[in-house]
Write a protein that holds these residues in place. Sequence first.
Motif, PDB file in Angstrom:
ATOM      1  N   UNK A   1       0.833  -1.213   0.000  1.00 28.61           N
ATOM      2  CA  UNK A   1       0.000   0.000   0.000  1.00 28.61           C
ATOM      3  C   UNK A   1       0.866   1.261   0.000  1.00 28.61           C
ATOM      4  N   UNK A   2       0.318   2.355  -0.491  1.00 28.62           N
ATOM      5  CA  UNK A   2       1.077   3.604  -0.674  1.00 28.62           C
ATOM      6  C   UNK A   2       1.717   4.101   0.609  1.00 28.62           C
ATOM      7  N   UNK A   3       1.031   3.941   1.753  1.00 26.24           N
ATOM      8  CA  UNK A   3       1.560   4.448   3.012  1.00 26.24           C
ATOM      9  C   UNK A   3       2.757   3.628   3.507  1.00 26.24           C
ATOM     10  N   UNK A   4       2.911   2.413   2.996  1.00 26.77           N
ATOM     11  CA  UNK A   4       4.111   1.613   3.267  1.00 26.77           C
ATOM     12  C   UNK A   4       5.214   2.018   2.296  1.00 26.77           C
ATOM     13  N   UNK A   5       4.865   2.147   1.020  1.00 18.63           N
ATOM     14  CA  UNK A   5       5.867   2.487  -0.002  1.00 18.63           C
ATOM     15  C   UNK A   5       6.550   3.819   0.295  1.00 18.63           C
ATOM     16  N   UNK A   6       5.807   4.787   0.805  1.00 19.88           N
ATOM     17  CA  UNK A   6       6.368   6.117   1.029  1.00 19.88           C
ATOM     18  C   UNK A   6       7.422   6.134   2.141  1.00 19.88           C
ATOM     19  N   UNK A   7       7.422   5.117   3.001  1.00 23.57           N
ATOM     20  CA  UNK A   7       8.395   5.069   4.093  1.00 23.57           C
ATOM     21  C   UNK A   7       9.724   4.446   3.656  1.00 23.57           C
ATOM     22  N   UNK A   8       9.733   3.790   2.498  1.00 22.18           N
ATOM     23  CA  UNK A   8      10.928   3.056   2.041  1.00 22.18           C
ATOM     24  C   UNK A   8      11.848   3.997   1.262  1.00 22.18           C
ATOM     25  N   UNK A   9      13.094   4.105   1.712  1.00 20.53           N
ATOM     26  CA  UNK A   9      14.029   5.037   1.085  1.00 20.53           C
ATOM     27  C   UNK A   9      15.006   4.356   0.134  1.00 20.53           C
ATOM     28  N   UNK A  10      15.250   3.057   0.317  1.00 15.63           N
ATOM     29  CA  UNK A  10      16.262   2.370  -0.499  1.00 15.63           C
ATOM     30  C   UNK A  10      15.885   0.897  -0.618  1.00 15.63           C
ATOM     31  N   UNK A  11      16.170   0.326  -1.794  1.00 13.91           N
ATOM     32  CA  UNK A  11      15.920  -1.097  -2.046  1.00 13.91           C
ATOM     33  C   UNK A  11      17.165  -1.690  -2.679  1.00 13.91           C
ATOM     34  N   UNK A  12      17.674  -2.776  -2.100  1.00 12.33           N
ATOM     35  CA  UNK A  12      18.823  -3.479  -2.670  1.00 12.33           C
ATOM     36  C   UNK A  12      18.373  -4.850  -3.179  1.00 12.33           C
ATOM     37  N   UNK A  13      18.624  -5.101  -4.469  1.00 18.79           N
ATOM     38  CA  UNK A  13      18.422  -6.425  -5.051  1.00 18.79           C
ATOM     39  C   UNK A  13      19.785  -6.948  -5.476  1.00 18.79           C
ATOM     40  N   UNK A  14      20.284  -7.940  -4.734  1.00 17.26           N
ATOM     41  CA  UNK A  14      21.577  -8.539  -5.045  1.00 17.26           C
ATOM     42  C   UNK A  14      21.360  -9.825  -5.851  1.00 17.26           C
ATOM     43  N   UNK A  15      21.515  -9.721  -7.168  1.00 16.11           N
ATOM     44  CA  UNK A  15      21.448 -10.854  -8.092  1.00 16.11           C
ATOM     45  C   UNK A  15      20.137 -11.628  -7.971  1.00 16.11           C
ATOM     46  N   UNK A  16      19.033 -10.880  -7.898  1.00 15.32           N
ATOM     47  CA  UNK A  16      17.725 -11.512  -7.800  1.00 15.32           C
ATOM     48  C   UNK A  16      16.929 -11.394  -9.084  1.00 15.32           C
ATOM     49  N   UNK A  17      15.949 -12.284  -9.295  1.00 14.54           N
ATOM     50  CA  UNK A  17      15.118 -12.252 -10.495  1.00 14.54           C
ATOM     51  C   UNK A  17      14.281 -10.980 -10.587  1.00 14.54           C
ATOM     52  N   UNK A  18      13.812 -10.696 -11.799  1.00 15.20           N
ATOM     53  CA  UNK A  18      12.973  -9.530 -12.024  1.00 15.20           C
ATOM     54  C   UNK A  18      11.500  -9.885 -12.033  1.00 15.20           C
ATOM     55  N   UNK A  19      10.773  -9.340 -13.011  1.00  9.73           N
ATOM     56  CA  UNK A  19       9.332  -9.530 -13.113  1.00  9.73           C
ATOM     57  C   UNK A  19       8.953  -9.828 -14.564  1.00  9.73           C
ATOM     58  N   UNK A  20       7.698 -10.190 -14.762  1.00 10.12           N
ATOM     59  CA  UNK A  20       7.149 -10.253 -16.112  1.00 10.12           C
ATOM     60  C   UNK A  20       6.933  -8.823 -16.618  1.00 10.12           C
ATOM     61  N   UNK A  21       6.667  -8.695 -17.911  1.00  7.51           N
ATOM     62  CA  UNK A  21       6.526  -7.364 -18.516  1.00  7.51           C
ATOM     63  C   UNK A  21       5.398  -6.567 -17.878  1.00  7.51           C
ATOM     64  N   UNK A  22       4.283  -7.213 -17.574  1.00 11.13           N
ATOM     65  CA  UNK A  22       3.115  -6.459 -17.077  1.00 11.13           C
ATOM     66  C   UNK A  22       3.384  -5.829 -15.713  1.00 11.13           C
ATOM     67  N   UNK A  23       4.201  -6.488 -14.869  1.00 10.07           N
ATOM     68  CA  UNK A  23       4.540  -5.886 -13.573  1.00 10.07           C
ATOM     69  C   UNK A  23       5.514  -4.723 -13.759  1.00 10.07           C
ATOM     70  N   UNK A  24       6.476  -4.886 -14.680  1.00  7.83           N
ATOM     71  CA  UNK A  24       7.454  -3.823 -14.926  1.00  7.83           C
ATOM     72  C   UNK A  24       6.800  -2.568 -15.492  1.00  7.83           C
TER      73      UNK A  24
END
Length: 363
Positions: A186-209
Motif C-alpha cells: 500500500x502507498x503508506x508503506x511504499x512512502x516510508x521506504x528510502x532504499x531497495x537493494x536487489x543482489x542478483x535476484x530475479x525480475x518480473x514479467x513485462x506487465x509488472x514492470x
Amino acid sequence: MGTIFNYITKYADNTFNEMPFNEIDAVMLSAIAYVDFSKIVNNDNIEVDLGYALEKFITRTDARKYVKKGFLNQDLLRMSKMIKDKIRYRNIKLKNYVYILTKEEQFSALTMILPDKTKIIAYEGTDHNLVSWEEDFAMFYKYPVPADVDAIKYAKNNINLFDKKVILLGHSKGGHLAMTASAFSPWYIRMKISKVYNFDGPGFRARELESRKYQLMERKLEYIVPDFSFFGMLLRHNKKARVINSYKKDIYAHSMYNWEVQGTKFVEEPLSTISRNLSKSIIMWLEMHDDQEREAIVTDIFDYLKKSGISYIGDAVKIKYVVNLIKNIDELDDETKLLIKQFVKFNIKYHLDNRTDNIDLDK
C-alpha cells in the motif's frame, strides 16, 4: 582487493557513526537473512541483539551437517563467527523472524534495527529445498507467487508511521521479494521506504514492470549482479544492473562471498558474454510463450527432477541422481531439454574455456 571477509577484518571495529552504512553492509545483512533464527528471534516484536542471536545459532549448529545442506552455508557460518562479537554488528537489533515452508512456498524475513534507528527488512533468498526453486520458476508464468504475497504482508506488519528510514534488501529471490514489497505494498508503506537493494535476484514479467507502482520503486532501487550472473538474469529488469566482479566464473558467482570488494564498495566489471546471451535467450523464450505454455514447461522440468529423486537442489550434482536425470531426460520435449542444456552450459563453460569468455559451445 578482497571479499566480504577482508572487509570484516578491516572495518568491523568501526561503529556506524564512524563509518556510515554502505553496500557491503547491505549485502552482509542480506546474507544474515539466510540464518535459521527459529526459537532465537521470535515473531513477537521483542528485540534481540545480533551478536547474541548468532552465538545461539552457532552453538546449536552441527557444522558438518550444516555445510552439506546448502552451498552458501559454509561461508555463512564463517561470517557469523567473524561478526558476532564485532562492535559494528553485535548490537544491531533483530525482531520478527518468520520462516514458512510448504508444498508451494519458501519464505523467510527478518527485521533489523541499526543504532541510528534505521529499519532494515531482509528477505531470505532461495534455500536448498526443491520447492524453493520451483516457486522461483513459477515467477515465469504468474504473479504473485505465495512468497510475493507474504513479502508484502511482512512489510505491512513491520513498517509503521513513525519509522524515519526504511531499507528493504535481499539476495537472490530475497532481492526480488524486496522489490515486490517496495513496489506493490500500500502507498503508506511504499512512502516510508528510502532504499531497495536487489543482489542478483530475479525480475518480473513485462506487465509488472510496466506498472506505475514498479516505476516509482525503481528510483530507489540498487540492482547489483556479478559478472557471471544467472539468477539475476531471470525474467525482466527495466533498470540496468551494476555489474561487479566475482572471483568465481560459474554458478558460484551467485555467492556474495565470492564478490570482489575494495574498501567499502564492490569492484565493477563488464557483464560476461554468456550472461548477456542468457538474458537475451530468456527474454526471447518469454516472448515466444504465453503464461500457460510457460507453466507447462516449468511443471515438466520439476516433475522430471522429482521423478529423478531430487528433493534438495544439492542432490542434482550427486552421481546417483545424475544417473536418474540422464535416464529420464528422454521423457522431456525438445524445448525443455534445450533449457536444461543451457543451464548446464552456464555451469561448465568456465571450466571448458579456460577462463575466457568468447567460445561458442554450439559450434
